[in-house]
Design a protein around this motif. Structure first.
Motif, mmCIF file in Angstrom:
data_model
loop_
_atom_site.group_PDB
_atom_site.id
_atom_site.type_symbol
_atom_site.label_atom_id
_atom_site.label_comp_id
_atom_site.label_asym_id
_atom_site.label_seq_id
_atom_site.Cartn_x
_atom_site.Cartn_y
_atom_site.Cartn_z
ATOM 1 N N GLY A 57 5.441 -17.958 30.440
ATOM 2 C CA GLY A 57 6.413 -18.330 29.592
ATOM 3 C C GLY A 57 7.164 -19.690 30.055
ATOM 4 O O GLY A 57 6.631 -20.501 30.624
ATOM 5 N N GLY A 58 8.559 -19.481 30.101
ATOM 6 C CA GLY A 58 9.310 -20.760 30.624
ATOM 7 C C GLY A 58 9.152 -21.068 31.957
ATOM 8 O O GLY A 58 8.952 -22.474 32.253
ATOM 9 N N ALA A 118 15.441 -18.526 40.871
ATOM 10 C CA ALA A 118 15.143 -16.991 40.547
ATOM 11 C C ALA A 118 14.607 -16.966 38.907
ATOM 12 O O ALA A 118 13.859 -16.066 38.523
ATOM 13 N N HIS A 119 15.081 -17.900 38.193
ATOM 14 C CA HIS A 119 14.526 -17.908 36.673
ATOM 15 C C HIS A 119 15.064 -16.529 36.032
ATOM 16 O O HIS A 119 15.768 -16.905 34.756
ATOM 17 N N THR A 120 15.126 -15.343 36.152
ATOM 18 C CA THR A 120 15.871 -14.232 35.876
ATOM 19 C C THR A 120 16.261 -13.474 37.297
ATOM 20 O O THR A 120 15.642 -13.565 38.293
ATOM 21 N N LEU A 121 17.484 -12.857 36.975
ATOM 22 C CA LEU A 121 17.897 -11.823 38.073
ATOM 23 C C LEU A 121 17.735 -10.482 37.523
ATOM 24 O O LEU A 121 18.210 -10.241 36.496
ATOM 25 N N ALA A 122 17.257 -9.672 38.469
ATOM 26 C CA ALA A 122 17.119 -8.250 38.144
ATOM 27 C C ALA A 122 18.686 -7.504 37.613
ATOM 28 O O ALA A 122 18.677 -6.748 36.785
ATOM 29 N N ILE A 164 10.353 -26.807 50.445
ATOM 30 C CA ILE A 164 9.489 -25.658 49.794
ATOM 31 C C ILE A 164 10.285 -25.363 48.590
ATOM 32 O O ILE A 164 11.550 -25.222 48.738
ATOM 33 N N HIS A 165 9.843 -25.273 47.573
ATOM 34 C CA HIS A 165 10.613 -24.748 46.195
ATOM 35 C C HIS A 165 9.796 -23.630 45.653
ATOM 36 O O HIS A 165 8.632 -23.669 45.154
ATOM 37 N N SER A 166 10.321 -22.293 45.605
ATOM 38 C CA SER A 166 9.952 -20.973 45.217
ATOM 39 C C SER A 166 10.476 -20.947 43.801
ATOM 40 O O SER A 166 11.531 -20.931 43.576
ATOM 41 N N HIS A 167 9.558 -20.236 43.018
ATOM 42 C CA HIS A 167 10.145 -19.877 41.643
ATOM 43 C C HIS A 167 9.635 -18.331 41.412
ATOM 44 O O HIS A 167 8.736 -17.873 41.503
ATOM 45 N N TYR A 168 10.618 -17.550 41.385
ATOM 46 C CA TYR A 168 10.756 -15.935 40.717
ATOM 47 C C TYR A 168 10.634 -15.402 42.277
ATOM 48 O O TYR A 168 10.513 -15.873 43.257
ATOM 49 N N TRP A 169 11.179 -13.979 42.306
ATOM 50 C CA TRP A 169 11.273 -13.344 43.492
ATOM 51 C C TRP A 169 10.253 -13.203 44.379
ATOM 52 O O TRP A 169 10.281 -13.237 45.659
ATOM 53 N N LEU A 170 8.980 -12.965 43.824
ATOM 54 C CA LEU A 170 7.867 -12.644 44.641
ATOM 55 C C LEU A 170 7.551 -14.037 45.292
ATOM 56 O O LEU A 170 7.298 -13.798 46.408
ATOM 57 N N SER A 171 7.647 -15.207 44.838
ATOM 58 C CA SER A 171 7.331 -16.310 45.302
ATOM 59 C C SER A 171 8.528 -16.446 46.350
ATOM 60 O O SER A 171 8.259 -17.139 47.563
ATOM 61 N N GLY A 172 9.677 -16.194 46.149
ATOM 62 C CA GLY A 172 10.656 -16.415 47.214
ATOM 63 C C GLY A 172 10.399 -15.624 48.475
ATOM 64 O O GLY A 172 10.768 -16.139 49.505
ATOM 65 N N ALA A 173 9.704 -14.360 48.112
ATOM 66 C CA ALA A 173 9.623 -13.811 49.495
ATOM 67 C C ALA A 173 8.745 -14.345 50.162
ATOM 68 O O ALA A 173 8.665 -14.311 51.548
ATOM 69 N N ALA A 174 7.677 -14.917 49.477
ATOM 70 C CA ALA A 174 6.386 -15.688 50.438
ATOM 71 C C ALA A 174 7.072 -16.834 51.124
ATOM 72 O O ALA A 174 6.685 -17.236 52.098
ATOM 73 N N ALA A 175 8.007 -17.589 50.465
ATOM 74 C CA ALA A 175 8.468 -19.009 50.717
ATOM 75 C C ALA A 175 9.517 -18.718 51.925
ATOM 76 O O ALA A 175 9.517 -19.445 52.932
ATOM 77 N N SER A 176 10.043 -17.505 52.082
ATOM 78 C CA SER A 176 11.031 -17.036 53.072
ATOM 79 C C SER A 176 10.116 -17.057 54.301
ATOM 80 O O SER A 176 10.439 -17.521 55.583
#
Length: 419
Positions: free
Chosen positions: A23-24, A132-136, A106-118
């Motif tokens: 999506g977006g 984050a795009h969306t937050l749980a 590095i620019h991560s998008h969404y939480w799974l990508s953020g974990a990898a970027a960390s």
């Protein structure tokens, strides 16, 4: 600024929109890469191999590569990808080392990508921006009836990302406020950068022409556009249409989007059953995932777009619809309130009572001149949103991030010279 590593683990910017988790976010990454390219900044987007026929590398624009790397079997769902985060980060690091690539940010998008970027930030020792795009926490606070909450693991990971990333990029002031309130984030670590619109693609097409090209001659289309999941409120749209279009026999509701397959059941079939119960099955068309290039024709031909979402970080669909002159009837959630001007380019509704959406839809169907006026206001409103502007603001945020990260190093060098 020379090259940016973009992490989009769970979905590729080249994926078909409105299907599964696409999506977006996909549009955002794709358009930002194109905007960076126009500025001479190179981007490598790292994503997972999602099907056996995925290429190894493809390009979205000059100076861009989309690089597909293994992360478990192609059939894994996004929540099953948690166990693949570290192996994916290693694959990214190996690819970059093999090509002797050096990145500025590095620019991560969404939480799974953020974990990898960390993990990659620790390896590469360069600044890390995260979107984050969306937050749980926000999604769980505004669950649709019958919807499943986001898992606790995601909430914990997002909290860690919010506190660890060097820069948090958000689309609206409200999203930034959510981060500050939920995690005690210093507002100085947040950059508000609104997404844009591709005005070359999303523009008004005369209604007769657009309707003919998508097979809508002789009807008055009302749209719902988005993935079919309870969060998006398609059921509210169905019930609103049943009430609001009752006196307009030529009105039709078009559902553009496919099942997200995240809730263990077919949302499309559930919605079909609701349409049958409401006795509007013959007036509702489920057209599935529509190519992005065709959406402007639907928006231009439509009487209105219904967006009764329970949560949106940014209403990109609503923005694109308005760029085509289509009024939007939307939930007054933060991400949509930042896009729709209530009473001018559409209507904002507090809550999710179908009767409230029906009343506004009926108002537009009863008064074609009102629809025309709102469509013209919508066109003017969206002129200030562009992906070139989004890219420029992002690059500016990166530059400030780089300057801040180099500050201590420069001070050490100056001290050494003075001694």
């Amino acid at each position: 600024m020379h090259r940016v590593a973009i992490i989009s683990l769970h979905t590729s910017p080249t994926a078909s929109l409105g299907h599964r988790a696409n999506g977006g976010l996909n549009v955002y990454v794709r358009e930002v890469c194109a905007a960076f390219s126009r500025q001479g900044v190179a981007t490598d987007v790292f994503t997972r191999v999602a099907s056996p026929d995925s290429p190894v590398v493809e390009s979205l624009a000059p100076h861009n590569r989309v690089i597909y790397l293994p992360a478990g079997s192609p059939g894994l769902g996004k929540y099953e990808l948690v166990d693949q985060v570290e192996s994916f980060a290693r694959e990214v690091a190996l690819f970059a080392a093999g090509e002797r690539m050096v990145y500025d940010v590095i620019h991560s998008h969404y939480w799974l990508s953020g974990a990898a970027a960390s993990s990659l930030r620790a390896r590469w020792r360069i600044p890390w921006a995260h979107t984050a795009h969306t937050l749980a926490l926000v999604k769980n606070r505004h669950l649709a009836p019958g919807d499943l909450p986001e898992p606790r693991l995601r909430e914990l990971v997002e909290a860690d990302l919010a506190r660890s990333a060097d820069l948090l990029v958000v689309s609206t002031e409200a999203e930034g406020a959510d981060l500050c309130q939920a995690y005690g984030i210093d507002p100085a670590r947040i950059a508000v950068v609104a997404p844009g619109v591709d005005h070359a693609r999303f523009r008004n097409v005369p209604r007769g022409t657009s309707a003919a090209q998508v097979g809508l001659e002789g009807v008055r289309p009302v749209l719902f556009v988005g993935r079919l999941e309870r969060l998006k409120g398609a059921e509210v749209a169905l019930r609103a249409f049943a009430q609001g279009a009752a006196g307009h026999p030529h009105a039709r509701l078009l559902i553009l989007g496919d099942d997200s397959h995240t809730e263990g059941e077919s949302e499309r079939e559930r919605l079909r059953g609701i349409a049958a119960d409401l006795d509007i099955r013959d007036r509702v068309s489920f057209r599935g995932s529509v190519p992005h290039a065709e959406l402007p024709l639907y928006y231009s031909a439509a009487e209105a777009l219904l967006m009764p979402s329970y949560s949106e970080s940014f209403g990109l669909v609503g923005l694109e619809a308005q760029a085509c002159g289509c009024p939007v009837i939307a939930a007054g959630v933060a991400g949509l309130a930042s896009v729709v001007r209530d009473g001018e380019t559409g209507f904002l509704i507090d809550g999710h009572d179908p009767a409230d959406y029906a009343a506004r839809l009926r108002q537009l169907l009863d008064d074609p001149e009102l629809r025309t006026r709102m469509g013209e206001c919508a066109l003017r409103h969206t002129e200030r949103f562009s992906w070139t502007g989004t890219g420029a603001r992002l690059l500016g945020a990166y530059e400030r991030l780089l300057l801040a990260s180099r500050g201590p190093q420069l001070r050490v060098q100056l001290t050494a010279l003075q001694e």
